[in-house]
Design a protein around this motif. Structure first.
Motif, short mmCIF file in Angstrom:
data_model
loop_
_atom_site.label_atom_id
_atom_site.label_comp_id
_atom_site.label_asym_id
_atom_site.label_seq_id
_atom_site.Cartn_x
_atom_site.Cartn_y
_atom_site.Cartn_z
N GLY A 245 18.69 -31.55 -9.51
CA GLY A 245 18.25 -31.55 -10.89
C GLY A 245 18.69 -32.80 -11.64
N VAL A 246 18.54 -32.76 -12.95
CA VAL A 246 18.85 -33.91 -13.80
C VAL A 246 20.33 -34.26 -13.68
CG1 VAL A 246 18.91 -34.74 -16.17
CG2 VAL A 246 17.00 -33.35 -15.40
N GLY A 247 20.60 -35.56 -13.56
CA GLY A 247 21.97 -36.03 -13.44
C GLY A 247 22.42 -36.29 -12.02
N GLN A 248 21.65 -35.86 -11.02
CA GLN A 248 22.04 -36.09 -9.63
C GLN A 248 21.98 -37.58 -9.32
OE1 GLN A 248 19.66 -34.02 -6.77
NE2 GLN A 248 20.89 -34.64 -5.01
N GLU A 249 22.98 -38.08 -8.60
CA GLU A 249 23.08 -39.49 -8.30
C GLU A 249 22.82 -39.75 -6.83
OE1 GLU A 249 26.93 -40.72 -9.57
OE2 GLU A 249 26.37 -40.89 -11.67
N PHE A 250 22.21 -40.91 -6.55
CA PHE A 250 21.94 -41.36 -5.19
C PHE A 250 22.44 -42.80 -5.05
CE2 PHE A 250 18.72 -38.39 -6.60
CZ PHE A 250 18.69 -37.45 -5.58
N ASP A 251 22.75 -43.18 -3.83
CA ASP A 251 23.28 -44.53 -3.61
C ASP A 251 22.27 -45.60 -4.00
OD1 ASP A 251 25.57 -43.43 -2.74
OD2 ASP A 251 25.27 -43.81 -0.62
N ASN A 252 21.01 -45.40 -3.68
CA ASN A 252 19.97 -46.38 -3.94
C ASN A 252 18.63 -45.67 -3.92
OD1 ASN A 252 19.34 -46.16 -1.06
ND2 ASN A 252 21.14 -47.45 -0.75
N VAL A 253 17.57 -46.42 -4.16
CA VAL A 253 16.25 -45.82 -4.21
C VAL A 253 15.83 -45.31 -2.83
CG1 VAL A 253 15.03 -48.00 -3.80
CG2 VAL A 253 13.88 -46.17 -5.03
N LYS A 254 16.30 -45.94 -1.77
CA LYS A 254 15.97 -45.47 -0.42
C LYS A 254 16.59 -44.10 -0.16
CE LYS A 254 16.19 -46.84 4.44
NZ LYS A 254 16.67 -47.87 5.41
N ASP A 255 17.83 -43.93 -0.58
CA ASP A 255 18.48 -42.63 -0.44
C ASP A 255 17.73 -41.57 -1.25
OD1 ASP A 255 20.32 -40.69 0.23
OD2 ASP A 255 21.74 -41.25 -1.33
N PHE A 256 17.28 -41.94 -2.44
CA PHE A 256 16.50 -41.00 -3.27
C PHE A 256 15.21 -40.59 -2.56
CE2 PHE A 256 12.84 -40.85 -6.21
CZ PHE A 256 13.11 -39.64 -6.83
N ARG A 257 14.50 -41.54 -1.97
CA ARG A 257 13.25 -41.22 -1.28
C ARG A 257 13.50 -40.31 -0.08
NH1 ARG A 257 11.81 -47.50 -1.36
NH2 ARG A 257 10.95 -47.69 -3.48
N ASP A 258 14.58 -40.57 0.66
CA ASP A 258 14.89 -39.73 1.81
C ASP A 258 15.18 -38.29 1.39
OD1 ASP A 258 14.56 -41.94 3.38
OD2 ASP A 258 16.70 -42.34 3.66
N GLN A 259 16.00 -38.12 0.34
CA GLN A 259 16.33 -36.77 -0.10
C GLN A 259 15.10 -36.07 -0.70
OE1 GLN A 259 19.22 -35.37 0.63
NE2 GLN A 259 19.82 -37.31 1.58
N LEU A 260 14.24 -36.83 -1.38
CA LEU A 260 13.02 -36.25 -1.92
C LEU A 260 12.11 -35.76 -0.81
CD1 LEU A 260 11.18 -35.69 -4.38
CD2 LEU A 260 10.31 -38.03 -4.13
N CYS A 261 12.02 -36.51 0.27
CA CYS A 261 11.21 -36.08 1.41
C CYS A 261 11.75 -34.78 2.00
CB CYS A 261 11.20 -37.18 2.47
SG CYS A 261 10.36 -36.74 4.00
#
Length: 809
Positions: A245-261
């Motif tokens: 949810g809102v406020g969750q942090e990721f190391d970088n945009v690549k990490d965000f894309r992986d977790q979103l997948c």
């Protein structure tokens, strides 16, 4: 307390232009709901009025002034909250959705509960591959095979199950790039899918199984699968916590894309990027009219990728595992690498069957084969570094920097070797010049997610970050933090009582007291504040009320006495008892100055470590050896610059930063009156009365004890009695102690420039691909002496031809 619940059923949600939801159609009835009513009683009332069985149907409602997010009613406590939140409105809209709630147990045709029993895996039968397909099966990598012979003997051998009925109604669409592509003759692992017949377009569900050919999608009959097989095997609930949810942090945009997948695979829906940049990303559900949407961007403060907005409501069937699934090549490569670790000889068809059983994703043979090729290449480079370069680098650190600690762990699950480094200059500086305060955090990397970088840092006398130790681990979790802290305890040999500051996430709240039992552990106030904000956003609070609660929370953290702390908590409780209960359950003894017994010297946040990510060039992050060496080079430069700067400072004084803080205290002390009670005890009068004891270095305001720097009241006493204030400052703030911090230097590693990180290794040859075409029958003999002598047709000489002839005729 009662409210009138306007229950509606049979309609559908419509998204308005401003993003809010409205309910259209269906029937509506009013039911009086009290706090004493249970959810079962509410379902019974709904059943009597509407004439339906609502036991397995989810109940939703809107919070006042918020028609964007639907709130679930799944237990008695949820129903009580609805009554409390809507008490001022006197009525609440309750929606009975048509789709059953999959969180509840449903009875299959066999009479057993799906929720109570483990779902049986459904395997796909074998398929026929043509000759080209067989040629495409690459032989196992020699490097992988030689490095993992032990794993090959103990490899997991899966046997296909006996089920012939496959749930082909919800196949995966896999994205091997930025564009979606569809199969052209590729062998699908779902048999006879293309021979299904459809009576109408409404009976079709698009199954996006994509390959490198035509754009024609495959259609699958939704009614061709028995009722008890409609639940797709695998991923439901597997990756539910990938996106929180809102406020969750990721190391970088690549990490965000992986977790979103992963999140989309687990929830069963397909998303599309509206914006997809390195600093921001906006995602929405592919179904028209579905309100699910997410926006994340890079934080300017911490340089991490943070979710800023999220509407977690699906009206398309997604989110409950009912929609399609789409994976990316990066995700597939990671899954295949894990399977190659377990068994280097695994075949593409076995990988495809396991992925369908585990995640519910149907892949073609060619997709899995290409993914295995990429996984083998990445695995080769990782194995080469793990078995060749890392041991050499570890030895060179110990040889060139005596007294350093460099530890290379055994293999973790036969995949990864953890690497811990603490240079002698850092250990010496921390022991002789830094406060007994250590910050623990993970350093976000910009380009890689193959490993994690953990760090421990202190602060020098000028309040600047002082790195102590680093470690490369496979993941940030409880086990990796315990291992890191054990190595840190071995490296930092100090008799002082340490105070740790961390965000307490990923198992740190348990790991620190387990390894350092006699230390103090302070929670990062910034992360705690972000969690508290997220909790407040779930309630019916206005922005002014939330700001007031957050101000009280900050006062509670900085309170100097138990009375002040309790007053702040009571102020929060008067506004929201739930918020006060949350604050008290967050262990205030680890973050409030009034209760915390450690010494954190006015440092409330662990984000002091975030600046380290600028030390590492992005091009160095692909290799562990290059990454650690980049940190060594930067650390050498920083220590040299700070050592040179301190040479111009005067002895016997404080560092510039601490001197500036002390002067601010001295400016405020001029308006205070000092009364002498004894040689060491003084009464200081201003707006309030404080007692200062210069013998024990204490003041009743407690600022002197907490910061190590004399407070305003103590400075007023020193001016009154004519004592130098520098004698009563912590030794860690003195120039002499600062110079001890940077007395040692980090020695260079001269052989680093000679290593070619892109070259292969004799022990681990790179994976070779079979060349295209038929093999040559006649082999070339490199030792054969040529019998034909070719001469230049112009000058009749050897060694060149007419085009390159330079002879003068």
């Amino acid at each position: 307390m009662t409210v009138v619940a306007i229950c509606q059923h049979g309609g559908e949600f419509v998204t308005n232009p401003d993003g809010t939801l409205s309910y259209s159609g269906g029937d509506a009835h009013a039911i009086e709901v009290s706090r004493e009513m249970s959810v079962d009683d509410l379902h019974a009332e709904i059943n009597n009025i509407f004439g339906i069985d609502s036991t397995d149907l989810p109940l939703k409602y809107f919070l006042p002034n918020n028609r964007r997010t639907l709130i679930s009613i799944s237990c008695d406590r949820d129903l009580q909250r609805m009554v409390d939140f809507t008490a001022n409105a006197a009525s609440a809209e309750v929606f009975i959705l048509n789709k059953p709630d999959r969180a509840k147990s449903t009875v299959a045709h066999s009479g057993t509960s799906i929720a109570a029993t483990k779902r049986k895996k459904v395997s796909t039968p074998g398929f026929r591959a043509n000759k080209n397909t067989r040629l495409g099966e690459a032989q196992p990598n020699n490097a992988i095979q030689s490095a993992m012979d032990v794993n090959a003997n103990n490899a997991r051998q899966k046997k296909p199950s006996s089920s012939d009925n496959l749930d082909a109604s919800r196949a995966l669409s896999i994205d091997f790039g930025t564009d979606m592509i569809s199969p052209a003759g590729g062998s699908s692992l779902i048999p006879d899918m293309q021979q299904q017949k459809f009576s109408s377009a409404a009976e079709r569900i698009m199954a996006g199984i994509f390959d490198d050919g035509s754009m024609t999608p495959l259609m699958v009959d939704a009614e061709g699968t028995p009722e008890h097989m409609q639940q797709l095997p695998g991923a439901t609930g597997l990756f539910d916590d990938a996106i929180t949810g809102v406020g969750q942090e990721f190391d970088n945009v690549k990490d965000f894309r992986d977790q979103l997948c992963k999140y989309a695979i687990g929830k069963g829906f397909v998303y599309r990027f509206v914006k997809n940049e390195t600093t921001r990303a906006t995602v929405r559900c592919v179904h028209q009219g579905c309100p699910w949407r997410l926006h994340a961007s890079e934080s300017s403060r911490s340089k991490k990728f943070v979710i800023k907005k999220m509407n977690d409501v699906h009206t398309c069937g997604g989110g409950l595992g009912e929609g399609q699934r789409r994976a990316t090549r990066q995700w597939l490569t990671g899954i295949i690498k894990d399977k190659l670790h377990e068994n280097p000889l695994v075949k593409p068809k076995d990988i495809a069957r396991d992925i369908y059983e585990d995640y519910g994703l149907a892949l073609t043979y060619s997709q899995v084969w290409r993914g295995r090729e990429v996984a083998q290449k990445e695995l080769y480079h990782a194995i080469k570094e793990t078995y060749s370069q890392l041991p050499w680098f570890c030895e060179r650190i110990l040889e060139t920097n005596p007294g350093s600690v460099a530890i290379l762990s055994p293999l973790v699950d036969s995949k990864f070797r953890r690497f811990f480094v603490a240079f002698h200059a850092s250990l010496h500086g921390f022991e002789h010049g830094c406060r007994p305060l250590i910050f623990l955090d993970k350093i976000p990397l910009k380009t890689t997610n193959e490993f994690r970088l953990l760090a421990a840092a202190g602060v020098d006398g000028d309040d600047a970050t002082f790195p102590v130790a680093f470690a490369i681990v496979e993941q940030e979790n409880y086990d990796s933090w315990v291992w890191f802290l054990l190595q840190l305890k071995y490296a930092v040999t100090t008799s002082r009582t340490l105070t740790f500051v961390s965000d307490r996430q990923k198992g740190l709240d348990l790991a620190v007291p387990q390894v350092f039992g006699d230390s103090h552990h302070a929670y990062c106030l910034h992360h705690l504040m972000e969690e508290f904000k997220a909790e407040l956003n779930k309630g019916p609070y206005t922005s002014q009320v939330r700001d007031s609660i957050l101000d009280d929370f900050t006062r509670a953290a900085q309170a100097i006495s138990i009375e002040d702390f309790n007053a702040s908590i009571d102020s929060i409780r008067n506004i929201s008892p739930e918020a006060a209960d949350w604050v008290m359950s967050s262990k205030p003894e680890n973050w409030s100055d009034a209760i915390f017994r450690g010494a954190r010297f006015d440092h409330f946040s662990s984000n002091i470590v975030d600046g380290f990510n600028n030390w590492i060039p992005a091009k160095k992050e692909g290799s562990i050896v290059q990454l650690v060496d980049a940190i060594r080079v930067k650390l050498t430069e920083v220590m040299e610059v700070r050592r040179e700067n301190s040479k111009s400072w005067e002895d016997g004084t404080l560092t510039p930063f601490m001197e500036a803080k002390l002067q601010k205290e001295a400016a405020r002390s001029k308006k205070l009156n000092v009364l002498c009670s004894s040689d060491t005890v003084f009464e200081v009068r201003g707006n309030t009365i404080f007692v200062v004891n210069i013998g024990t270095w204490e003041c009743t305001c407690r600022r002197w004890q907490l910061s190590g720097l004399p407070c305003t009241h103590a400075v007023a006493v020193f001016n009154r009695v004519g004592r130098p204030v520098y004698e009563f400052c912590s030794r860690y703030f003195r120039v002499e102690c600062y110079r001890l911090t940077y007395a040692e230097s980090i020695n260079p590693i001269p052989d680093m420039e000679q290593i070619d990180f892109s070259a292969g290794s004799g022990s681990y040859p790179p994976p070779a691909r079979r060349p295209a075409g038929r093999p040559r029958r006649k082999r070339f003999n490199p030792n054969k002496v040529p019998t034909v002598v070719r001469l230049c047709s112009r000058c009749k000489m050897q060694g060149h031809n007419k085009a390159t002839c330079e002879a003068i005729l």
